[in-house]
Design a protein around this motif. Structure first.
Motif, PDB file in Angstrom:
ATOM      1  N   LEU A  35      -7.690   1.175  -5.230  1.00 33.98           N
ATOM      2  CA  LEU A  35      -7.691   2.596  -4.906  1.00 33.98           C
ATOM      3  C   LEU A  35      -6.480   2.905  -4.032  1.00 33.98           C
ATOM      4  O   LEU A  35      -6.192   2.180  -3.091  1.00 33.98           O
ATOM      5  CB  LEU A  35      -8.981   2.947  -4.146  1.00 33.98           C
ATOM      6  N   THR A  36      -5.766   3.932  -4.380  1.00 32.28           N
ATOM      7  CA  THR A  36      -4.682   4.399  -3.526  1.00 32.28           C
ATOM      8  C   THR A  36      -4.830   5.899  -3.355  1.00 32.28           C
ATOM      9  O   THR A  36      -5.254   6.595  -4.276  1.00 32.28           O
ATOM     10  CB  THR A  36      -3.284   4.023  -4.089  1.00 32.28           C
ATOM     11  N   ILE A  37      -4.551   6.362  -2.165  1.00 31.48           N
ATOM     12  CA  ILE A  37      -4.673   7.780  -1.838  1.00 31.48           C
ATOM     13  C   ILE A  37      -3.277   8.311  -1.587  1.00 31.48           C
ATOM     14  O   ILE A  37      -2.534   7.745  -0.772  1.00 31.48           O
ATOM     15  CB  ILE A  37      -5.568   7.987  -0.597  1.00 31.48           C
ATOM     16  N   GLU A  38      -2.910   9.370  -2.312  1.00 30.33           N
ATOM     17  CA  GLU A  38      -1.571   9.936  -2.136  1.00 30.33           C
ATOM     18  C   GLU A  38      -1.342  10.279  -0.673  1.00 30.33           C
ATOM     19  O   GLU A  38      -2.206  10.846  -0.012  1.00 30.33           O
ATOM     20  CB  GLU A  38      -1.390  11.161  -3.024  1.00 30.33           C
ATOM     21  N   GLY A  39      -0.187   9.885  -0.163  1.00 30.21           N
ATOM     22  CA  GLY A  39       0.156  10.118   1.235  1.00 30.21           C
ATOM     23  C   GLY A  39      -0.224   8.975   2.155  1.00 30.21           C
ATOM     24  O   GLY A  39       0.195   8.922   3.300  1.00 30.21           O
ATOM     25  N   ASP A  40      -1.047   8.035   1.672  1.00 32.79           N
ATOM     26  CA  ASP A  40      -1.452   6.862   2.449  1.00 32.79           C
ATOM     27  C   ASP A  40      -0.479   5.737   2.118  1.00 32.79           C
ATOM     28  O   ASP A  40      -0.197   5.486   0.946  1.00 32.79           O
ATOM     29  CB  ASP A  40      -2.878   6.467   2.076  1.00 32.79           C
ATOM     30  N   SER A  41       0.030   5.044   3.109  1.00 36.99           N
ATOM     31  CA  SER A  41       1.037   4.003   2.873  1.00 36.99           C
ATOM     32  C   SER A  41       0.448   2.704   2.331  1.00 36.99           C
ATOM     33  O   SER A  41       1.188   1.828   1.903  1.00 36.99           O
ATOM     34  CB  SER A  41       1.808   3.718   4.163  1.00 36.99           C
ATOM     35  N   GLU A  42      -0.871   2.564   2.333  1.00 39.13           N
ATOM     36  CA  GLU A  42      -1.510   1.320   1.885  1.00 39.13           C
ATOM     37  C   GLU A  42      -2.357   1.544   0.644  1.00 39.13           C
ATOM     38  O   GLU A  42      -2.987   2.584   0.483  1.00 39.13           O
ATOM     39  CB  GLU A  42      -2.425   0.777   2.975  1.00 39.13           C
ATOM     40  N   ASP A  43      -2.394   0.525  -0.221  1.00 37.70           N
ATOM     41  CA  ASP A  43      -3.356   0.490  -1.310  1.00 37.70           C
ATOM     42  C   ASP A  43      -4.611  -0.186  -0.776  1.00 37.70           C
ATOM     43  O   ASP A  43      -4.549  -0.969   0.172  1.00 37.70           O
ATOM     44  CB  ASP A  43      -2.826  -0.318  -2.492  1.00 37.70           C
ATOM     45  N   HIS A  44      -5.747   0.086  -1.388  1.00 34.63           N
ATOM     46  CA  HIS A  44      -7.014  -0.495  -0.950  1.00 34.63           C
ATOM     47  C   HIS A  44      -7.634  -1.278  -2.105  1.00 34.63           C
ATOM     48  O   HIS A  44      -7.734  -0.754  -3.214  1.00 34.63           O
ATOM     49  CB  HIS A  44      -7.998   0.601  -0.510  1.00 34.63           C
TER      50      HIS A  44
END
Length: 101
Positions: A35-44
């Motif tokens: 999962l990645t959230i636009e604007g977040d520097s990390e993938d989860h």
């Protein structure tokens, strides 16, 4: 009241984009999710039982790991408190968690 939806993703399906209309909890029921959230520097990378809160207006990209995945998306995750209005009681609402892992 809140809505809970259950989804399944197979390995190899293209990543899907989710536009979050209201705060939601994303919880992996089985398998593994990228999962990645636009604007977040990390993938989860989330495994079975793990969850993440998605803020309102977020755009999240979701894909399944090697064995596919099943996950729940529950809306209405943030605490809401009504503002006091002259002499009327204040009501608060805090939804229950999706359940114990």
């Amino acid at each position: 009241m809140r809505e809970v939806r259950i989804f399944e993703l197979e390995h190899g399906e293209p990543a899907a984009a989710w536009r979050v209309a209201r705060p939601s909890i994303f919880k992996v029921i089985s398998g593994e999710i990228w999962l990645t959230i636009e604007g977040d520097s990390e993938d989860h990378w989330l495994a079975t039982g793990e969850s993440i809160e998605l803020p309102r207006r977020a755009v999240a990209w979701v894909s399944a790991g090697q064995s596919g995945a099943r996950f729940a998306l529950a809306s209405g995750s943030e605490q809401r408190v009504a503002r006091p209005t002259r002499g009327l009681p204040v009501f608060s609402w805090l939804p229950r968690w999706l359940g114990a892992a």
